[in-house]
Motif scaffolding. Sequence first.
Motif, PDB file in Angstrom:
ATOM      1  N   GLY A   1       0.687   5.602  -0.298  1.00 56.39           N
ATOM      2  CA  GLY A   1      -0.201   6.759  -0.283  1.00 56.39           C
ATOM      3  C   GLY A   1       0.556   8.044  -0.016  1.00 56.39           C
ATOM      4  O   GLY A   1       1.704   8.020   0.445  1.00 56.39           O
TER       5      GLY A   1
ATOM      6  N   ASN B   1       7.008  12.438   0.993  1.00 58.60           N
ATOM      7  CA  ASN B   1       5.818  12.324   1.840  1.00 58.60           C
ATOM      8  C   ASN B   1       4.883  11.170   1.473  1.00 58.60           C
ATOM      9  O   ASN B   1       3.730  11.155   1.882  1.00 58.60           O
ATOM     10  N   ASN B   2       5.403  10.211   0.735  1.00 66.98           N
ATOM     11  CA  ASN B   2       4.642   8.965   0.528  1.00 66.98           C
ATOM     12  C   ASN B   2       4.953   8.003   1.683  1.00 66.98           C
ATOM     13  O   ASN B   2       6.084   7.934   2.157  1.00 66.98           O
ATOM     14  N   TYR B   3       3.933   7.273   2.104  1.00 68.02           N
ATOM     15  CA  TYR B   3       4.142   6.173   3.036  1.00 68.02           C
ATOM     16  C   TYR B   3       3.950   4.875   2.252  1.00 68.02           C
ATOM     17  O   TYR B   3       3.227   4.829   1.252  1.00 68.02           O
ATOM     18  N   VAL B   4       4.650   3.850   2.695  1.00 72.04           N
ATOM     19  CA  VAL B   4       4.595   2.546   2.027  1.00 72.04           C
ATOM     20  C   VAL B   4       4.472   1.467   3.099  1.00 72.04           C
ATOM     21  O   VAL B   4       5.308   1.385   4.005  1.00 72.04           O
ATOM     22  N   PHE B   5       3.433   0.661   2.975  1.00 74.99           N
ATOM     23  CA  PHE B   5       3.290  -0.490   3.868  1.00 74.99           C
ATOM     24  C   PHE B   5       3.564  -1.751   3.052  1.00 74.99           C
ATOM     25  O   PHE B   5       2.846  -2.049   2.090  1.00 74.99           O
TER      26      PHE B   5
ATOM     27  N   VAL C   1       7.369   2.349   5.769  1.00 78.50           N
ATOM     28  CA  VAL C   1       8.330   3.267   5.148  1.00 78.50           C
ATOM     29  C   VAL C   1       7.721   4.659   5.028  1.00 78.50           C
ATOM     30  O   VAL C   1       6.514   4.795   4.776  1.00 78.50           O
ATOM     31  N   TYR C   2       8.553   5.665   5.191  1.00 79.66           N
ATOM     32  CA  TYR C   2       8.147   7.046   4.902  1.00 79.66           C
ATOM     33  C   TYR C   2       9.229   7.680   4.034  1.00 79.66           C
ATOM     34  O   TYR C   2      10.410   7.678   4.403  1.00 79.66           O
TER      35      TYR C   2
ATOM     36  N   ILE D   1       0.853  -1.192   0.000  1.00 74.71           N
ATOM     37  CA  ILE D   1       0.000   0.000   0.000  1.00 74.71           C
ATOM     38  C   ILE D   1       0.886   1.239   0.000  1.00 74.71           C
ATOM     39  O   ILE D   1       1.777   1.360   0.846  1.00 74.71           O
TER      40      ILE D   1
ATOM     41  N   GLU E   1       5.200   4.167  -8.192  1.00 76.30           N
ATOM     42  CA  GLU E   1       6.055   5.338  -7.993  1.00 76.30           C
ATOM     43  C   GLU E   1       5.966   5.869  -6.574  1.00 76.30           C
ATOM     44  O   GLU E   1       4.897   5.855  -5.964  1.00 76.30           O
ATOM     45  N   ILE E   2       7.093   6.329  -6.072  1.00 74.15           N
ATOM     46  CA  ILE E   2       7.128   6.968  -4.745  1.00 74.15           C
ATOM     47  C   ILE E   2       7.861   8.299  -4.836  1.00 74.15           C
ATOM     48  O   ILE E   2       8.769   8.470  -5.641  1.00 74.15           O
TER      49      ILE E   2
ATOM     50  N   ILE F   1      11.195  10.591   2.761  1.00 76.38           N
ATOM     51  CA  ILE F   1      11.501  11.958   3.169  1.00 76.38           C
ATOM     52  C   ILE F   1      11.722  12.835   1.942  1.00 76.38           C
ATOM     53  O   ILE F   1      11.200  13.935   1.849  1.00 76.38           O
TER      54      ILE F   1
ATOM     55  N   ILE G   1      12.733   6.508   5.575  1.00 74.14           N
ATOM     56  CA  ILE G   1      12.720   5.819   6.862  1.00 74.14           C
ATOM     57  C   ILE G   1      12.094   4.450   6.643  1.00 74.14           C
ATOM     58  O   ILE G   1      11.102   4.329   5.912  1.00 74.14           O
TER      59      ILE G   1
END
Lengths: 120, 120
Positions: A8, B86-90, B65-66, A6, B82-83, B68, B110
Amino acid sequence: MKERIIIGDALSIEPSVLNNEKIKGVKKRILIGSVLKAPNFYMRLFVVAPGGYSPYHNHNWEHEVYVIKGQGKVITENKELEITDNNYVFVPPNVKHQFKNTGENELHFICVIPSTADEE
Amino acid sequence: MKERIIIGDALSIEPSVLNNEKIKGVKKRILIGSVLKAPNFYMRLFVVAPGGYSPYHNHNWEHEVYVIKGQGKVITENKELEITDNNYVFVPPNVKHQFKNTGENELHFICVIPSTADEE
């Protein structure tokens, strides 16, 4: 169904706006939490307005924090510690703490807590 | 001794530089780990050089993940996502994944893992 990755945009999540006698000018977003079935820990994004602060309190779970941007202080029982961009903060369980924005711009930080905490 | 709050500058930590047949151009820093007696999860900072990547693999623990800053892709079994800032990834347990820097500048993120993982 197979679990999937996921991704976002954190800032696109509608925040909870927190303002009461203990907390001021804080926007909280749960990025990865129980909704995504995160098994062990939850990631939240806090945006604190200039002059804003989180509650001064303690609890029996830890925080792992990363400051994305801004200027602030962590208030502990016996001192005040400055924080800024790219600082990490480990708050062990049962240690009193408060995060304050002492800068002129927003303070943005990630805060991770165990899924066993009494908050999300 | 009472546990105390620990604050540090993430980028001042000497990184492990990772370059082998599976991983390229990655600097890893353990910010909050076993040395600080973090009880449940560990926070790391990864800085990936342009063109660099983490291993394409899976394991039975999750990543939170975050991003930065920077531009990249998360490679999964059936697509590329794509990342950016300020995207978070689980990444749930047992899901194949790889992080690639597809931009012209460093990719900083992170990554939090449970303390029960076979890595730190």
